[in-house]
Structure formats: structure tokens, C-alpha cells
Design a protein around this motif. Structure first.
Motif: not given
Ligand code: FES
Ligand code: FES
Lengths: 168, 792
Positions: A46, A51, A54, A66
Motif C-alpha cells: 500500500c 497493510c 513492509c 514504508c
Molecule cells: S504498510 Fe503497506 S507497504 Fe507499508
């Protein structure tokens, strides 16, 4: 093409090895890991920090790579999924994910495994509710979380029973 | 050491073939290939901010002048090989030409040396729009007076104009007449009728859609993508769109992928990425952002259902009348006609008189495509809810009414199609037992009220074309299976591997899978309609048998026996019916010898190749002469079933719902790998839990208001019941023509979840939801309405 005049130097440790980076300060940690260091096990799902694909360990705690700029990891210890196993010997968390079928598409798996390790780093006796609390920033669309929670519990029990120690 | 007994891998939970690489971060998804290309170009797309507008002008001159921008694409470019197609279901990822018909549609695309430059270039693009009226609510899009989703000029330009007597937005219709419904309603003792709506949602797999397209020196392209159907979908579509690319010039590879659930069944990113590669003669990467996943990759299709049922006093349902409308989103041409969703209302219960009028309409919302369950979760939402209403009127319990009317094995359904496998009865009974439906919930004085509910579901399998498989027997005696099926995480390649090991009676460690590369793996269509286990599975078995046959012949020739006297197991040839080993398979492969010149027999280094082609029997047309009633003896293929039960708590003050306990059961046919099936049950239940009570698209001013993973609320570990409250069972009915009697199962799991929760809500607080998702706000509104009614 790139203007390197504003690049910054960042020293940190990645998967147990010292790393000296010369990168643009607006780079996120996940992009540096993936594109500069070739550690593509860390996933991006995302662009809004929701999400958890990462997730990495930063000094042993779960962090969303991220949502951090590269300057924030200066002098810190990063662990990615590539640094979790000891050569061919899997970490008990990885083994538990495999044994319980907690992996389907696998896209959330690296983040889930690292979050699982972080939960037990903080509390080696975490119970199911604490595990759920610790995993709630990691989305999975395939497994319904059932076997993932079970995997973390099994890893916990195996580690507490004297399996490989958690040193990450 | 292995013998037949322990080389039978069917029904065993063998570890997934891809688990190790996924647990260690070694698995490569398409985006992980980016770092191999030092000269990679990145594609970014400017999208329409309006739900409906005419494109007056587009000025890309400043964008083109930006250093680092290599090419800019807009819909009116003359070298674009599609003039009308951006508005048809398979191609809507391409830039619009005359008119934008939803907020999120592509307008201009840029390929640049970096993502940052591409994004900067998009800011320099000037687009002038003339706003047009729009409609985002499917109920308002119906009818002759509805606001048109597309202007008539666009339709004519797109070649799909013409009189549409049912309204400007009606895309197609399907009607079925079975028996005499009017008479049956006259004879019915009880009649119930209600309108239901199921909302718009996104599959939200964690990996965003994207591709890398490598330009080849012969003018061809190599596509590395997470799209589905390397041969059947992507390669086929690319060849149709770009006549300069011929079959040998397109190679499509699907590496490990992060979920699809139906979202990737049509090529959304590949066509544009290919165009960019052809134009720039470089490797390009095009990856959607999460926001784009919501606003430009397909959603499910929302369904409106008006359903009427008539029953005799004893609970036998004798009449069903349904009017159903699928919302296809923003598209002009597509496969939508209401038939897919209405199938859910005809495959579970045996009702002798059915009148079905179903339609599809377009709206100015993100285009729709399959979402796990193919519209049946949306339509059976109506059936299962209305059955509860009927049961209450008849003073029957919800289990009894379902068991009484359920279709039985060997019976024909309303289409006239014979059911060959159904294990739904035991599925339903198990969930009723599991949640103890007979024991009423304890209530207390707090705001939380408690209830239980159950529901049943079925889903057809569409025969979607052939699958092929190759089986190599290498000269070391090991097996390699080559297939092109999609692996979106469900574990199908692990199941196929178990089938192959079982066929060869060989240790599964000696079976390897090679998958989804059009240059080396044979044709398959795509991973849709839960077809892979069945269709590709049958192809794998045929390929194995072909290879085994060749081995028997070679072994027989070697030792002077007839082929039929030979049996193959454990990598060796034996005399049939004995344990007398005649030759090791590896010894059949001879090294090159100057004096024989290897003129016959098997050569070391050259594997034996078995070929398998499986084509499911095609559907028989349901239209044309003789089919005026919309019926046909073969509408679909086989059916999967499931049941669900839940105990829920509803907060009377807030409308909030908590799932306390649940049980899901699946008729998967004979399960090849029970743990994989369990994984599908778990994942399906939680995905359905999300769209039943949480996640959906919200529109305001024609735009989706929640295109991100915090406002689009997906279930996390906190909304999911504790393990001890999550029960499941696999209760199969074998499918005669399935591979080892298996069938697909991943879709039906989703369907009964919402209705069972609705039933439990009714038991808890006495209101009957008719709209899904049942968000806290919507439940609270029902509570308030009920209180207002009571006050009157
Ligand atoms: S929380 Fe989705 S890529 Fe980092
Ligand atoms: S395994 Fe697919 S998202 Fe978790």
C-alpha cells in the motif's frame, strides 16, 4: 539523471552486517532495502501505511518500513526476512508458519513473521489475545489469520521449550 | 522407500511446495524483478476526477518536454490500436478517448525514467472536461428514464449503440421460465416477498496489480505479470490488441503472485505496459498504487434482488419469482446479463416453478468483474434471508426448511441440469450442531444482545475452456509437471503435485512443478470459477498416464514383456501383480553410444514427455430456437456447496456487531490436501465477514470516498474470533468426474456468511437487515426505525 548533491550518508546494520548508504534523504526505508540492497523479501502492499507487508525489525521491534525515511534508521539494527534464518536453519517462527500452513499467497508472510518475532521479543509468553493485538497492523486476505495466529503460538511454545533462541 | 500405500498422497496434508521460499523471502513476485533492469521505465497514469465528463481537450506538451519523460499516451493517439475498446470489460485499463465514464478512469499515461518524474509529468498535463450527468446508484440506473452512463455519441463511436428498450443503461438480460409460476403462487399457502441489496466491494489482495514488460530485439515482448491466465487471457488479449505482435513474439510469465480473488481475471495493466514497451523499445514497469487498486481495478458487481417465494403449509417451496439486477459499473460492452448472479438462486433448492428476470446495468462507478463467488454471495443474500422469513411464517426452523427443499444428488435443477455431487445436507447439519442452534443464547440487561443463525450456499462452476499439462520423466527417474494454471496462493500447484506423485506412485520429493511461462508450459485458460483443481487436475492426470504408458512400453521392450504386463511404481518397472522388479526407470535412458547412434529407445538427458489435454464438456446454449425458456441441460458444470453458522452479539445502542463463534463447512468434493482446503475455508470466511459487516465502496459526488486501507475497513486479527470459537469441517460429496473425485471449493465458502449473520441479528434484536454490508450505522438505523414503528 539523478541529482546526488543532496544525498546523505546513513550507517546502519542490516541483517547483522554493517551497511553504509549514500542515498537521497526522501527515500523510504522499504525502497532502499528493495532497490539499493536487493532485499526484495520486504514487500510493499500500500502507500498509506496500513497493510503491514513492509514490516521489518528495527532494534528488535516491528516497524513499517514504508512509513520511515532512510535517515531514521541511522545507527540502528534492521532485520528483514532475509536475515531471520541462520543459513539453511529456519527460525522457529518461519518453521511454524510452514508447519501450520499459515502461508498462502505469501505476500503478507515476511511482515507477519517479523511481527510474530517482535511480539515474542517483547513478551515470550504472549497469549492468543496478545498475539492478535500484536498482529493487527498486518493485513492478510488469504488465511483469515487462523493459521497465522496458530503459527505464532506454536513458535512461542517451541522457543519456550528450548528450541533455537530468539536473538533477533 | 515407498510403496503404493504411502505414495498415495490424496487426502494428505503434504507441505506446500512453495512454503519454504515464501517463509524466507526468496519467493520472487513480479515487482522483485525490477532490480534486474538498470534502464527500467516507470508508467504512471492520470485518472479522471469526474464520474462522467466529455474530454474537450488534452494538452500534454509540457509533460512531453519534461526531461526524463520518454513517451506520453492519450486515448486519441492515432497509433493506439484500439479506438473503442477502453470501454469494454476486458480493456478498460487503457486511456479514455472521448469521454470518461467513472472517476478513476485512465486519461493520460506517461513513461519516464523514474516514478517521481512520471508523477511530475502528470501534474503538467492539462485536461479540459465538460461535465455530464452521472449515476452511481444501480437502482437509479435502471429504467427508461435513467441518466445515461455514456453519451449516445460515445456508444455509437464505440460501435455498440442501438435501441435499448429496457433503458439506456441496460447491458443485457437473461430470462428463465420453468413450470407455471402464476399457478403455483395461487396454490401456495404462504407467500413472502422482499427486496435485497448487496454492495460494492474490492478484493483488496495485498499485492497490487502490475507488470514488467521487457522489449525484445525481435520486436516482441516478454511480460512478467501478476495478471491471470498467461496463455488464455493475457497472451490472447495482447495478440488481439497488437496485430504487429504474433504468437511467437509474446511471452508471458507469471511469477509468484499475491492473491487475486477474481480481480485479475482480465488484463488491466498489461495492455498499456506493452504499448509503452513497443513505443519506447525499452523495459517498462507499471504498478498500480493502492488507491488505483480501489478506483481503477475492478470491484465485484453489486446486486439488487427482488425475490418472492411461495410454499405449501408443510414447507415445500413451490414457486420462486426473482427480478435481479447486476451493476456492471462503467462499461459499454461486457458479458453481463444477470445470469451469473441469478445462478445462485437456482442451484441450492429444488423449486419446480421458477420465473427469473435478470438484467445488468451500467453505472458511473469503477467497472465490475468477478469477485470470489461470481455474484452469488450477492444474490443468495436474498434467498437465504427470505427463507428465514418464510420459515418463521410457517413456524419451521431454518434448518428444517433448508433440508426439506435442498436439491438432491441426481435431481435436475431449474435449468434442467443434473446435479452430480452435493454434500450440503451434512454441511448444514454440522453447522447447526456446531453452534448449537437449538440452544437459545443467554441474554442480559446490557446493550449487547445475542443471537444465532445458519445459512446454506451453492455456486456453479463454469466450464471455462481447456487445460493442458505436460509430464516429463527425466532420465534420473524424477518427474516434472509443466502447467500454466494460475497460482494465486491457494496452493493448487501443491495439490497438482500430489496428484502426479500418486499417479506415479513415487515419493513426492521427486516431483517438481514448473508453472506459467508461455514459452515452456502448455496452454491453460485462467484460474476462475474454482476450476483449476478440476480442469488442470484432470489434465495433469492424463499427462501422467500418457508418460506412464510410454515408460511401460519402453520397459517392456527392454525386458521382453508386453506393455500391459508392466506396472510403474517408485521409479521402477515391475511385473503386474508381483513385486518382481524388472528395471529401474533411470536405466531405461541410455547414454549416447557411437555404435548404436541411439537409434531407438530413451536417451539420457532427453525426458519422456507425456501430454495431457482436458476439455470440460461445453455448455449447451440457453438461447435460440428450442431454448425460449432460457433452460438448457448443461448450463454450468458441477456445483460446490457450503454452510455457515454464527453466534453474534449486537449492540442495541450502537448497532455494532461482534462475531462470537462461527462454524463453516465445505463440500469440496474429495479433498486432495485437507490443510489447503482448511486454509480456503478460513480465508473465505474472514473475507466474507469483511464484506458482510465492514468493507464497501462509499460514493459521494460520483467519487469513491474511501480508496485506501484505513477507510476501506478490512478485517484484522482483532475482528476475527479466537481460535477456539472458529470451527470448520470438510464434508465432501465426491465429484464423479473430478480428479480423484475432487472439485473446487474456494468460492461457496463466502456465500452463506452474510445471511447467517443477518439471521443471528434478527434473533438478537428482532430486525431483519436487507442490505449488505450490515455496518453498525445501518443496523442502528434499523433499530431506530423499529422503535419508531413500535411507538406508532
Ligand atoms: S504498510 Fe503497506 S507497504 Fe507499508
Ligand atoms: S497469505 Fe496472502 S495475504 Fe496473507
Amino acid at each position: 539523471m539523478q541529482n546526488k548533491s543532496n544525498f546523505i550518508k546513513v550507517d546502519c546494520e542490516v541483517n547483522g552486517k554493517p551497511v553504509s548508504l549514500h542515498v537521497s534523504p526522501d527515500q523510504t526505508v522499504v525502497d532502499v532495502l528493495r532497490n539499493e540492497l536487493g532485499l526484495t523479501g520486504t514487500k510493499k502492499g500500500c502507500d498509506d501505511g496500513n497493510c503491514g507487508a513492509c514490516t521489518i525489525l528495527l532494534d528488535g521491534k516491528a516497524a513499517k518500513s514504508c512509513s520511515m525515511l532512510i535517515g531514521q534508521v541511522r545507527n540502528k539494527k534492521i532485520t528483514t526476512i532475509e536475515g531471520v534464518s541462520n543459513g539453511e536453519i529456519l527460525h522457529p517462527m518461519q518453521q511454524a508458519f510452514i508447519d501450520t500452513f499459515a502461508i498462502q499467497c505469501g505476500f503478507c508472510t515476511p511482515g507477519m513473521i517479523l511481527s510474530g518475532i517482535a511480539i515474542l521479543n517483547e513478551n515470550p509468553d504472549a497469549d492468543e489475545e496478545e498475539i492478535r493485538e500484536g498482529l493487527h497492523g498486518n493485513l492478510c486476505r488469504c488465511t483469515g489469520y487462523v493459521k497465522i495466529v496458530e503459527a505464532v503460538e506454536i513458535a512461542r511454545d517451541r522457543m519456550n521449550a528450548g528450541g533455537a533462541k530468539n536473538e533477533i | 522407500m515407498s510403496d503404493c500405500e504411502n505414495t498415495n498422497y490424496i487426502g494428505k496434508s503434504v507441505q506446500r511446495v512453495d512454503a519454504f521460499e515464501k517463509a524466507t523471502g526468496k519467493a520472487k513476485y513480479f515487482e522483485d524483478y525490477q532490480i534486474q533492469y538498470r534502464d527500467l521505465l516507470h508508467v504512471k497514469v492520470l485518472r479522471s476526477p469526474h464520474a462522467h465528463a466529455k474530454i474537450i481537450s488534452i494538452d500534454v506538451s509540457a509533460a512531453e518536454a519534461l526531461p526524463g519523460v520518454i513517451t506520453v499516451v492519450k486515448g486519441s493517439d492515432t497509433d493506439i490500436p484500439w479506438s473503442d475498446l477502453p470501454y469494454a470489460s476486458a480493456y478498460y485499463g487503457n486511456p479514455a478517448r472521448y469521454e470518461v465514464i467513472w472517476a478513476g478512469q485512465a486519461v493520460v499515461a506517461v513513461a519516464a525514467e523514474s516514478i517521481e518524474i512520471a508523477e511530475e509529468a502528470l501534474e503538467l498535463v492539462k485536461v479540459e472536461y465538460e461535465m455530464l450527468p452521472y449515476v452511481t446508484d444501480q437502482r437509479l440506473a435502471m429504467g427508461v428514464d435513467a441518466i445515461p452512463v455514456t453519451s449516445p455519441e460515445l456508444e455509437i463511436a464505440a460501435g455498440y449503440g442501438g435501441p435499448q428498450p429496457e433503458g439506456p443503461n441496460v447491458m443485457g438480460s437473461y430470462k428463465l421460465r420453468h413450470g407455471d409460476v402464476d399457478k403455483a403462487f395461487e396454490e401456495a399457502d404462504v407467500i413472502v416477498e422482499e427486496e435485497y441489496q448487496a454492495g460494492k466491494k474490492s478484493t483488496s489482495q495485498i499485492e497490487c496489480n502490475g507488470s514488467i514488460v521487457e522489449y525484445q530485439q525481435d520486436g516482441g515482448v516478454k511480460i512478467i505479470t501478476n495478471g491471470c491466465g498467461v496463455h488464455g487471457v493475457i497472451k490472447n488479449h495482447i495478440l488481439t490488441m497488437y496485430p504487429q505482435l504474433t504468437s511467437s513474439k509474446v511471452r508471458v510469465i507469471q511469477p509468484v503472485t499475491g492473491g487475486s480473488f477474481g480481480n485479475r481475471l482480465f488484463p488491466l495493466v498489461e495492455p498499456l505496459a506493452v504499448l509503452m514497451a513497443l513505443r519506447t523499445k525499452r523495459t517498462v514497469s507499471y504498478v498500480l498504487t493502492r488507491k488505483e487498486m480501489y478506483t481503477s481495478s475492478p470491484s465485484n458487481w453489486p446486486v439488487y434482488t427482488k425475490l418472492k417465494l411461495g410454499a405449501k403449509k408443510d414447507g415445500t417451496i413451490i414457486a420462486e419469482k426473482l427480478e435481479l439486477v447486476e451493476d456492471a459499473g462503467a462499461q459499454i460492452r461486457g458479458y453481463f446479463d444477470g445470469r451469473l448472479s441469478s445462478s445462485g438462486l437456482m442451484c441450492v433448492y429444488n423449486i419446480p416453478n421458477v420465473h427469473c428476470d435478470s438484467y445488468a446495468v451500467s453505472t458511473n462507478t469503477v467497472p465490475c468483474a468477478p469477485y470470489r463467488g461470481l455474484g452469488c454471495a450477492e444474490s443468495e443474500w436474498a434467498m437465504e434471508n427470505l427463507l428465514d422469513v418464510l420459515a418463521e411464517k410457517l413456524d419451521m426452523d431454518p434448518l428444517e426448511i433448508r433440508l426439506k427443499n435442498m436439491i438432491k444428488n441426481g435431481e435436475t435443477n431449474a435449468y434442467g441440469e443434473k446435479v452430480t455431487s452435493i454434500g450440503l445436507g451434512k454441511c448444514l447439519k454440522a453447522v447447526a450442531d456446531g453452534i448449537k442452534i437449538d440452544e437459545p443464547c443467554q441474554q442480559d440487561d446490557g446493550p449487547w444482545k445475542y443471537g444465532k443463525g445458519i445459512a446454506a450456499a451453492g455456486k456453479q462452476n463454469t466450464p471455462l475452456g481447456r487445460a493442458e499439462a505436460d509430464c516429463l520423466v527425466h532420465s534420473d527417474g524424477s518427474i516434472e509437471i509443466l502447467v500454466s494454471c494460475d497460482e494465486q496462493g491457494m496452493g493448487v500447484q501443491s495439490a497438482l503435485r500430489q496428484m502426479a506423485a500418486t499417479e506415479f506412485k513415487i515419493d513426492i520429493a521427486r516431483v517438481k512443478m514448473t508453472r506459467a511461462d508461455t514459452a515452456i508450459t502448455p496452454f491453460d485458460n485462467f484460474g476462475a470459477s474454482s476450476r483449476t483443481t478440476y480442469t488442470t487436475g484432470n489434465a495433469v492426470i492424463i499427462a501422467c498416464q500418457d508418460a506412464i504408458d510410454q515408460l511401460k512400453e519402453a520397459a517392456g521392450r527392454e525386458v521382453g514383456l508386453a506393455k500391459k504386463q508392466i506396472t510403474i511404481k517408485d521409479g521402477k518397472a515391475y511385473i503386474v501383480g508381483s513385486n518382481t522388479e524388472v528395471i529401474d526407470i533411470a536405466d531405461l535412458f541410455k547414454p549416447f553410444d557411437f555404435f548404436t547412434q541411439q537409434t531407438w529407445g530413451l536417451l539420457k538427458g532427453t525426458p519422456v514427455r507425456g501430454r495431457g489435454v482436458f476439455c470440460p464438456a461445453p455448455a449447451v446454449p440457453w438461447f435460440g430456437p428450442g431454448h425460449e425458456d432460457g433452460r438448457t441441460p448443461r448450463m454450468w458444470n458441477w456445483y460446490q456447496f457450503s454452510a455457515f453458522g454464527a453466534e453474534v452479539a449486537v449492540n442495541e445502542e450502537t448497532g455494532q456487531i461482534k462475531i462470537l463463534k462461527l462454524m463453516s463447512t465445505a463440500d469440496s468434493g474429495n479433498p486432495i490436501n485437507p490443510k489447503l482446503v482448511e486454509g480456503q475455508i478460513d480465508g473465505g470466511v474472514i473475507m466474507a465477514l469483511g464484506f458482510s459487516i465492514m468493507d464497501h465502496h462509499m460514493y459521494q459526488d460520483g467519487k469513491m470516498m474511501n480508496p485506501n486501507m484505513s477507510d476501506y475497513r478490512l478485517p484484522t486479527t482483532l475482528e476475527t474470533p479466537l481460535q477456539k470459537n472458529f470451527m470448520r469441517a470438510i464434508l465432501p460429496d465426491p465429484l464423479p468426474d473430478g480428479p480423484f473425485n475432487a472439485k473446487g471449493m474456494a468460492e461457496s465458502i463466502m456465500i452463506p456468511v452474510g445471511p447467517a449473520i443477518a439471521s443471528a441479528i434478527y434473533q438478537a434484536i428482532g430486525v431483519r437487515p436487507t442490505e449488505m454490508p450490515m455496518t453498525a450505522e445501518s443496523i442502528l438505523k434499523l433499530i431506530k426505525d423499529k422503535e419508531a414503528n413500535n411507538a406508532k
